[in-house]
Structures are given as structure tokens and as C-alpha cells.
Design a protein around this motif. Structure first.
Motif, short mmCIF file in Angstrom:
data_model
loop_
_atom_site.label_atom_id
_atom_site.label_comp_id
_atom_site.label_asym_id
_atom_site.label_seq_id
_atom_site.Cartn_x
_atom_site.Cartn_y
_atom_site.Cartn_z
N HIS A 26 0.83 -1.20 0.00
CA HIS A 26 0.00 0.00 0.00
C HIS A 26 0.87 1.25 0.00
CE1 HIS A 26 -3.26 2.72 0.57
NE2 HIS A 26 -4.11 1.71 0.49
N PRO A 27 0.64 2.17 -0.97
CA PRO A 27 1.50 3.35 -1.09
C PRO A 27 1.41 4.31 0.09
CG PRO A 27 -0.34 3.45 -2.64
CD PRO A 27 -0.34 2.07 -2.07
N PHE A 28 0.36 4.23 0.91
CA PHE A 28 0.26 5.11 2.07
C PHE A 28 1.43 4.93 3.03
CE2 PHE A 28 -4.32 6.80 2.68
CZ PHE A 28 -4.33 7.23 1.36
N PHE A 29 2.09 3.76 2.95
CA PHE A 29 3.18 3.46 3.86
C PHE A 29 4.56 3.62 3.20
CE2 PHE A 29 -0.54 1.31 5.54
CZ PHE A 29 -0.48 1.62 6.90
N SER A 30 4.59 4.21 2.00
CA SER A 30 5.85 4.48 1.28
C SER A 30 6.79 3.28 1.27
CB SER A 30 6.56 5.69 1.91
OG SER A 30 5.75 6.83 1.86
N PRO A 31 6.35 2.15 0.74
CA PRO A 31 7.19 0.94 0.78
C PRO A 31 8.38 1.03 -0.17
CG PRO A 31 5.27 0.56 -0.60
CD PRO A 31 5.08 1.91 0.03
N GLU A 32 9.44 0.33 0.18
CA GLU A 32 10.61 0.27 -0.70
C GLU A 32 10.26 -0.44 -1.99
OE1 GLU A 32 15.07 -1.79 -0.91
OE2 GLU A 32 13.95 -1.76 0.98
N ASN A 33 9.63 -1.61 -1.88
CA ASN A 33 9.19 -2.35 -3.06
C ASN A 33 7.70 -2.10 -3.27
OD1 ASN A 33 11.67 -3.75 -3.73
ND2 ASN A 33 11.37 -4.90 -1.83
N ARG A 34 7.38 -1.59 -4.45
CA ARG A 34 6.01 -1.17 -4.73
C ARG A 34 5.09 -2.36 -5.01
NH1 ARG A 34 10.17 2.49 -4.09
NH2 ARG A 34 9.53 4.59 -4.69
N VAL A 35 5.60 -3.35 -5.74
CA VAL A 35 4.80 -4.50 -6.12
C VAL A 35 5.59 -5.77 -5.84
CG1 VAL A 35 3.53 -5.64 -8.00
CG2 VAL A 35 3.65 -3.14 -7.92
N MET A 36 4.88 -6.81 -5.39
CA MET A 36 5.52 -8.08 -5.02
C MET A 36 4.79 -9.23 -5.68
SD MET A 36 7.91 -7.12 -2.81
CE MET A 36 8.33 -8.57 -1.81
N ILE A 37 5.46 -10.38 -5.76
CA ILE A 37 4.83 -11.62 -6.19
C ILE A 37 5.09 -12.67 -5.12
CG2 ILE A 37 6.85 -12.31 -7.59
CD1 ILE A 37 4.81 -13.69 -9.50
N MET A 38 4.02 -13.39 -4.76
CA MET A 38 4.10 -14.41 -3.73
C MET A 38 3.80 -15.78 -4.33
SD MET A 38 1.80 -14.93 -0.25
CE MET A 38 2.47 -13.51 0.60
N ASP A 39 4.70 -16.72 -4.10
CA ASP A 39 4.47 -18.09 -4.53
C ASP A 39 3.30 -18.66 -3.71
OD1 ASP A 39 4.83 -21.13 -4.35
OD2 ASP A 39 6.30 -20.62 -5.89
N ALA A 40 2.26 -19.13 -4.38
CA ALA A 40 1.06 -19.59 -3.68
C ALA A 40 1.32 -20.80 -2.80
CB ALA A 40 -0.04 -19.89 -4.69
N LYS A 41 2.37 -21.56 -3.11
CA LYS A 41 2.65 -22.76 -2.34
C LYS A 41 3.62 -22.50 -1.20
CE LYS A 41 1.73 -25.92 -6.20
NZ LYS A 41 2.31 -26.95 -7.13
N THR A 42 4.71 -21.81 -1.48
CA THR A 42 5.73 -21.59 -0.45
C THR A 42 5.47 -20.34 0.38
OG1 THR A 42 7.17 -20.25 -1.87
CG2 THR A 42 7.42 -22.65 -1.99
N LYS A 43 4.62 -19.43 -0.12
CA LYS A 43 4.32 -18.14 0.51
C LYS A 43 5.53 -17.20 0.51
CE LYS A 43 0.33 -20.02 1.52
NZ LYS A 43 -0.11 -20.27 2.89
N GLU A 44 6.55 -17.52 -0.25
CA GLU A 44 7.72 -16.65 -0.35
C GLU A 44 7.45 -15.54 -1.37
OE1 GLU A 44 11.09 -19.03 -1.27
OE2 GLU A 44 11.14 -20.02 0.69
N SER A 45 7.94 -14.32 -1.05
CA SER A 45 7.69 -13.17 -1.90
C SER A 45 8.99 -12.54 -2.39
CB SER A 45 6.88 -12.11 -1.14
OG SER A 45 5.59 -12.58 -0.82
N LYS A 46 8.89 -11.87 -3.55
CA LYS A 46 10.02 -11.10 -4.09
C LYS A 46 9.45 -9.97 -4.93
CE LYS A 46 10.48 -14.17 -8.11
NZ LYS A 46 11.39 -15.09 -8.87
N PRO A 47 10.26 -8.95 -5.22
CA PRO A 47 9.76 -7.81 -6.00
C PRO A 47 9.26 -8.25 -7.38
CG PRO A 47 11.82 -7.24 -4.94
CD PRO A 47 11.64 -8.72 -4.74
N PHE A 48 8.17 -7.60 -7.83
CA PHE A 48 7.60 -7.88 -9.14
C PHE A 48 7.61 -6.60 -9.97
CE2 PHE A 48 4.13 -8.00 -12.18
CZ PHE A 48 4.27 -9.25 -12.75
N PRO A 49 7.93 -6.67 -11.28
CA PRO A 49 8.39 -7.87 -11.97
C PRO A 49 9.83 -8.23 -11.62
CG PRO A 49 8.38 -6.00 -13.46
CD PRO A 49 7.76 -5.52 -12.19
N ASN A 50 10.55 -7.25 -11.06
CA ASN A 50 11.93 -7.48 -10.60
C ASN A 50 12.32 -6.28 -9.73
OD1 ASN A 50 12.76 -5.37 -12.50
ND2 ASN A 50 12.57 -6.93 -14.09
N LYS A 51 13.51 -6.32 -9.20
CA LYS A 51 13.97 -5.25 -8.32
C LYS A 51 14.17 -3.94 -9.08
CE LYS A 51 15.32 -3.51 -4.41
NZ LYS A 51 14.34 -3.27 -3.33
#
Length: 368
Positions: A52-77
């Protein structure tokens, strides 16, 4: 006997807690360290979500693996890293949608950096940029805040709901922004009119008004969705008591005057103050009820509004979206009301942030 009695009391207590927390069957799908705004999905069912942009996040968009629940920046850093050499990066994103071609479309409000607002499409099948649509100042003026959108691949338009609260705006400039997918042409429609303007229905959560510098924040055109065939657009101001609808082909018809366009809008149903909006194949509309930690549903059969799911940790439910892979509706709990801007400069949000899911009444509509 004493142990059995204790067990019965314990079971009853647990059932009572569940009953207090939920109106329907909902579950915590995952937790995150930062607030989640809107959610969409890849072809394989992985979650792509905006911080959410109200919190000024470092990474604007993320992708989460539905099985492992691990996340990383989307589409990339790189796309999440501001720079001065070009503006091919994400500034601040809330609205995010997928389409049937495997493209995730991200609506960049561009309010954190001196760049042009835009819609960025990333092809998740080829893992490369699909296209960028830039939104000029004529369509995104000073108080614009393009919040969410419908990606109408049938008729060939992006239909954006603009809240009208950007850069100190008070919602009176709320509008629609229409983008032609073929030409990239943009138009601003119905600015400050009866169905895009907020009503005087302040957001009140646990007895506290959502206010900035002592003044209630009233948010205009916000939640938006389209039916399964893209025949109708459903929408409404965040602060407002009505859902409106209009035929999609009327909304995008350049030959209609604003007066003629306004005359084609229907008042569809009552609603609470709400954020995100989604729909199922039967026409039931799901909307995040900000003040009651819940997702409401407007039933197609009689247009009545009911509570669909409720949870005490669903603080400021924001986006609600259907995952075509597992058949669940997903909803974020962004805690926006706990952000610094609404609490005398102090961020009072608490970790973790939740992503919930629940089964809709019938199959949801996937690509909206």
C-alpha cells in the motif's frame, strides 16, 4: 468427568471466538511484513500484490508463490527502484489487475517521484514488458488519484476510477479516466458529478473518524468492477451509500455529452463505505466494508447488502480479487486507518499484515 467438562468448555469457547470473528468461512492465507493494497494473480495462481502506497514501501509490487508463501519484487527489483535516468520504474502503485493473456497491469499513480503516471503491463508468460500507457496531465490533473481499474479486453479499454484526493484534494475532482488500449488515447469523464463525488458519510472505525488535520477525509470514485461479459461497469465513491452502474459501451462512447452520459447511469443498490470491489459469474458484488472489518456482498437476486465474511484482524480490507486457479476470493487488510497521516504523524499499524481468502457464493469472475 472434570477433564471432559473442561474440554467441552474449551471447545465452546473456541467456537464462540470463531463466531465473533467471522460471519462466513474465511481463513488467513498468508501474513506479510508490510501492508498489502490490491491483489491479482498469474496464470498459475501466484499472488501479485501492491504494497500500500500510504506506507511508502521500498518495493512497490511483489509476487508471492502460492505454495511456499515466499515473496520477491515484481516484476523485478529494477522496476521497484527509482532513478533519474528514465521513468521506467514503479513510483507508487495501488490498483493492479490481470487479464486472460497472462499480463499483469499495474496502475502507477506516480506521486512519490517526478514521473508521469502510467499503466505498466508485464507479460508473466514471457517475463517481459508488454506495454506502457502514459497518462497525461489532461487526464491526471493535480488532485487526481487514479486508484483502481477495469481491464476491459473485450471492448479494448482501461476504465480507471479516480478518487480525487491526490495532493491535498478533497474528493470534489473525482472522475473516470478512459484509456484506449489500441491508440493510448486518454479521456477524463464525469469529474465532480453526482455519482463520482463522495457523499458526506465520513469513515468511522471503532468510533474514530478518518481525518487529516481534524477534517474528515471524503474519498470519491473508488471501487470498480465489470460483469463477466464486460457489459456493465459497477462503481461508487468510497464515502457513499450507493453502487452505480452504466453500460460499458455508453461509458466509452465519445459521441455522448457529459449530460447524456450522466443520464444513462443507474443507481444499482445500497452499500456501506467501501474500498475494493469484485463480482462473481451470477452478478453478486463483493466489496470491502472498511468500517466493520468485513467483506460485504450485494446479492444479484434482490440487490440486498449482506456481510459475507468478517474477522477482527481484517483491519481496512482493501482489494478483493478472485483466483481462477483455486476458486477463492482474496482480500487484503491494509491498516490504512492506522497510518501516520491519520494519527498525528505516528504510524500505529501493527505487524503482521494479513491476506485472507474465502469461497465466493458461486465462481468468481477472473479477469477484472
Amino acid at each position: 468427568m472434570k477433564n471432559i467438562s473442561f474440554l467441552l468448555i474449551l471447545i465452546t469457547s473456541v467456537m464462540s471466538i470463531k463466531a465473533q470473528n467471522t460471519a462466513g468461512e474465511t481463513e488467513v492465507f498468508a501474513t506479510t511484513a508490510q501492508a498489502v493494497g490490491n491483489i491479482t494473480f498469474t496464470d498459475t495462481g501466484n499472488l501479485v500484490y501492491s504494497h500500500h502506497p500510504f506506507f511508502s514501501p521500498e518495493n512497490r509490487v511483489m509476487i508471492m508463490d502460492a505454495k511456499t508463501k515466499e515473496s520477491k519484487p515484481f516484476p523485478n527489483k529494477a522496476w521497484n527502484t527509482p532513478r533519474t535516468t528514465d521513468d521506467n520504474y514503479l513510483s507508487n502503485v495501488l490498483g493492479i489487475r490481470n487479464d486472460e493473456n497472462g499480463i499483469v497491469w499495474m496502475l502507477d499513480m506516480a506521486q512519490r517521484d517526478n514521473v508521469t503516471p502510467k499503466i505498466v503491463g508485464w507479460n508473466t508468460k514471457t517475463n517481459q514488458l508488454e506495454r506502457i500507457y502514459y497518462l497525461p496531465k489532461s487526464s491526471v490533473p493535480k488532485h487526481s488519484q487514479p486508484n483502481d481499474m477495469v481491464v476491459d479486453t473485450k471492448n479494448g479499454y482501461f476504465i480507471i476510477a479516480d478518487e480525487g484526493i491526490g495532493n491535498g484534494g478533497d474528493g470534489t475532482n473525482a472522475a473516470f479516466i478512459i484509456v484506449d488500449m489500441k491508440t493510448g488515447k486518454t479521456r477524463r469523464l464525469l469529474e465532480g458529478t453526482r455519482t463520482t463525488l463522495p457523499e458526506n458519510t465520513p469513515t468511522v472505525i471503532n468510533g474514530k473518524h478518518l481525518a487529516v488535520n481534524g477534517k474528515d477525509l471524503l474519498v470519491g470514485n473508488d471501487g470498480i468492477t465489470a460483469d463477466a461479459n464486460f457489459d456493465y461497469i459497477y462503481y461508487g465513491p468510497l464515502n457513499g451509500t450507493k453502487i452505480y452502474r452504466i453500460k460499458t459501451l455508453d461509458l466509452v462512447n465519445e459521441d455522448l455529452t457529459e449530460t447524456e452520459l450522466d443520464g444513462k447511469i443507474e443507481t444499482y443498490s445500497e452499500k456501506p463505505n467501501n474500498g475494493g470491489m469484485s463480482i462473481d459469474t451470477a452478478g453478486n458484488i463483493y466489496l470491502t466494508a472498511l468500517e466493520t472489518n468485513s467483506v460485504a456482498v450485494v446479492l444479484a437476486k434482490d440487490k440486498s447488502a449482506k456481510t459475507m465474511v468478517k474477522d477482527s484482524n481484517m483491519v481496512w480490507p482493501d482489494g478483493v480479487s478472485y483466483n481462477h486457479v483455486d476458486g477463492y476470493m482474496y482480500v487484503s487488510a491494509a491498516q490504512v486507518n492506522r497510518g501516520a497521516v491519520f494519527n498525528d504523524g505516528k504510524d500505529v499499524s501493527t505487524k503482521p499484515f494479513y491476506i485472507f481468502r474465502f469461497k465466493p457464493i458461486v465462481k468468481g469472475v477472473s479477469f477484472r
